[in-house]
Motif scaffolding. Sequence first.
Motif, short mmCIF file in Angstrom:
data_model
loop_
_atom_site.label_atom_id
_atom_site.label_comp_id
_atom_site.label_asym_id
_atom_site.label_seq_id
_atom_site.Cartn_x
_atom_site.Cartn_y
_atom_site.Cartn_z
N SER A 1 0.88 0.76 -8.96
CA SER A 1 1.96 0.66 -9.93
C SER A 1 2.52 2.06 -10.17
O SER A 1 1.77 2.99 -10.48
CB SER A 1 1.44 0.07 -11.25
OG SER A 1 2.39 0.21 -12.28
N ASP B 1 3.62 2.39 -18.64
CA ASP B 1 2.68 1.32 -18.94
C ASP B 1 3.34 -0.05 -18.79
O ASP B 1 2.69 -1.03 -18.42
CB ASP B 1 2.12 1.47 -20.36
CG ASP B 1 1.07 2.58 -20.44
OD1 ASP B 1 0.65 3.08 -19.36
OD2 ASP B 1 0.68 2.95 -21.56
N THR C 1 5.51 -0.94 -16.51
CA THR C 1 5.44 -1.28 -15.09
C THR C 1 4.05 -1.76 -14.72
O THR C 1 3.88 -2.70 -13.95
CB THR C 1 5.84 -0.07 -14.22
OG1 THR C 1 7.13 0.39 -14.62
CG2 THR C 1 5.86 -0.43 -12.75
N PHE C 2 3.04 -1.12 -15.28
CA PHE C 2 1.66 -1.52 -15.02
C PHE C 2 1.43 -2.95 -15.51
O PHE C 2 0.83 -3.77 -14.81
CB PHE C 2 0.69 -0.56 -15.70
CG PHE C 2 -0.75 -0.72 -15.28
CD1 PHE C 2 -1.32 0.15 -14.38
CD2 PHE C 2 -1.53 -1.76 -15.79
CE1 PHE C 2 -2.63 0.01 -13.98
CE2 PHE C 2 -2.84 -1.91 -15.39
CZ PHE C 2 -3.40 -1.03 -14.48
N ALA D 1 0.39 -6.11 -13.28
CA ALA D 1 -0.85 -6.83 -13.58
C ALA D 1 -0.63 -8.34 -13.63
O ALA D 1 -1.56 -9.11 -13.36
CB ALA D 1 -1.43 -6.34 -14.90
N ILE E 1 -5.73 -2.33 -9.60
CA ILE E 1 -4.42 -1.70 -9.75
C ILE E 1 -4.61 -0.20 -9.98
O ILE E 1 -5.37 0.21 -10.87
CB ILE E 1 -3.64 -2.29 -10.93
CG1 ILE E 1 -3.59 -3.81 -10.86
CG2 ILE E 1 -2.22 -1.73 -10.98
CD1 ILE E 1 -3.00 -4.46 -12.09
N GLY F 1 -2.64 3.09 -11.18
CA GLY F 1 -1.41 3.42 -11.89
C GLY F 1 -0.98 4.86 -11.72
O GLY F 1 -1.75 5.79 -11.98
N ASN G 1 1.54 7.57 -13.18
CA ASN G 1 2.20 7.68 -14.48
C ASN G 1 3.52 8.45 -14.41
O ASN G 1 3.55 9.66 -14.21
CB ASN G 1 1.26 8.38 -15.48
CG ASN G 1 1.86 8.42 -16.87
OD1 ASN G 1 2.54 7.48 -17.28
ND2 ASN G 1 1.63 9.50 -17.59
N LEU H 1 -2.48 3.41 -19.33
CA LEU H 1 -2.92 2.59 -18.21
C LEU H 1 -2.83 3.30 -16.87
O LEU H 1 -3.48 2.89 -15.91
CB LEU H 1 -2.07 1.30 -18.16
CG LEU H 1 -2.24 0.37 -19.36
CD1 LEU H 1 -1.20 -0.74 -19.32
CD2 LEU H 1 -3.64 -0.22 -19.37
N ASN H 2 -2.01 4.33 -16.79
CA ASN H 2 -1.76 5.00 -15.52
C ASN H 2 -2.48 6.35 -15.48
O ASN H 2 -2.15 7.26 -16.24
CB ASN H 2 -0.26 5.21 -15.32
CG ASN H 2 0.50 3.90 -15.34
OD1 ASN H 2 0.41 3.11 -14.43
ND2 ASN H 2 1.24 3.66 -16.42
N ILE I 1 -8.79 -2.00 -13.11
CA ILE I 1 -8.04 -0.75 -13.01
C ILE I 1 -8.79 0.17 -12.07
O ILE I 1 -9.95 0.53 -12.31
CB ILE I 1 -7.87 -0.09 -14.39
CG1 ILE I 1 -7.11 -1.04 -15.33
CG2 ILE I 1 -7.12 1.24 -14.26
CD1 ILE I 1 -6.91 -0.50 -16.73
N SER J 1 -8.90 6.26 -13.44
CA SER J 1 -8.14 5.64 -14.51
C SER J 1 -7.72 6.69 -15.54
O SER J 1 -8.11 7.86 -15.44
CB SER J 1 -8.96 4.53 -15.18
OG SER J 1 -10.18 5.04 -15.68
#
Length: 275
Positions: free
Chosen positions: A59, A63, A65-66, A70, A78, A80, A82, A89-90, A260, A264
Amino acid sequence: MRVGIVAQKGNSRAAFLAEQIRETLPEEVTIRLDDATAERVDGEGYPVDEMDACDLVVSIGGDGTFLFAARGAGPTPILGVNLGEVGFLNGVAPDDAVETVEAVVAGYRETDTIPSREVPRLRATGEDDSDWSVHPALNEIVVQGPQRGHGQGLDYEVRVDGRVFTTGHGDGVLVSTPTGSTAYNLSEGGPLVHPDADSLVITEMCAAESMPPLVMDGDAEIVIRAEGAEFGYVSADSTRKRFEMPESVTVRPAEEPTRIAEPSSDFFRALGKLD
């Protein structure tokens, strides 16, 4: 190996990184670009809902887009990248994106595994005759009235594992995962929850009289009885569906978590970026 790439729509930097990753990975790796990104970089596109057929999903964006990725990734890990401001999340910086994806792909091809951590999702269901459905939510499930504001909410009763927690009138009720505690939940006055905590949070939204937010065991079943208006909405992250009142919405952990991929994000570092 199959690698899916979901890049933030309309973001030229995200599309550029997607193209870089596609060109850098070995020919033996099959790349699946999401439809919108494929149009920008002249490639074959795939619906995001089919990304669960991949071994890894990348991704690229914020967040949001994440969360979008998902929805289609299912149990697929996934990773991420950023491009947003906070990045709960990224975990990968843009400058490290190509090198990190290369390393994860090389590790998978050698060991057939991708190191990842599991985070829970929530599923919302209605009564037997309900005609709505929403996808599992990584952040939160929200039950609310026709619109926000004075006199526009709903009456509700909230039960936790069959016991009444609260009743009242307000804009709505929000049930959050630890992952989602830093999102909508936080803006509604809910608590921060560390992502490793096995818990859920119930937060009332602009209630006339409310209980403090409740943090409970992650396996709890929450039933929200909604009435007092003609209709309302159930939201799973950013997707919402209309329902007719009265309605009972049951929220429980989904069977499949989101995975994730490592590295992370750093929770405490991301906290420092909150306004």
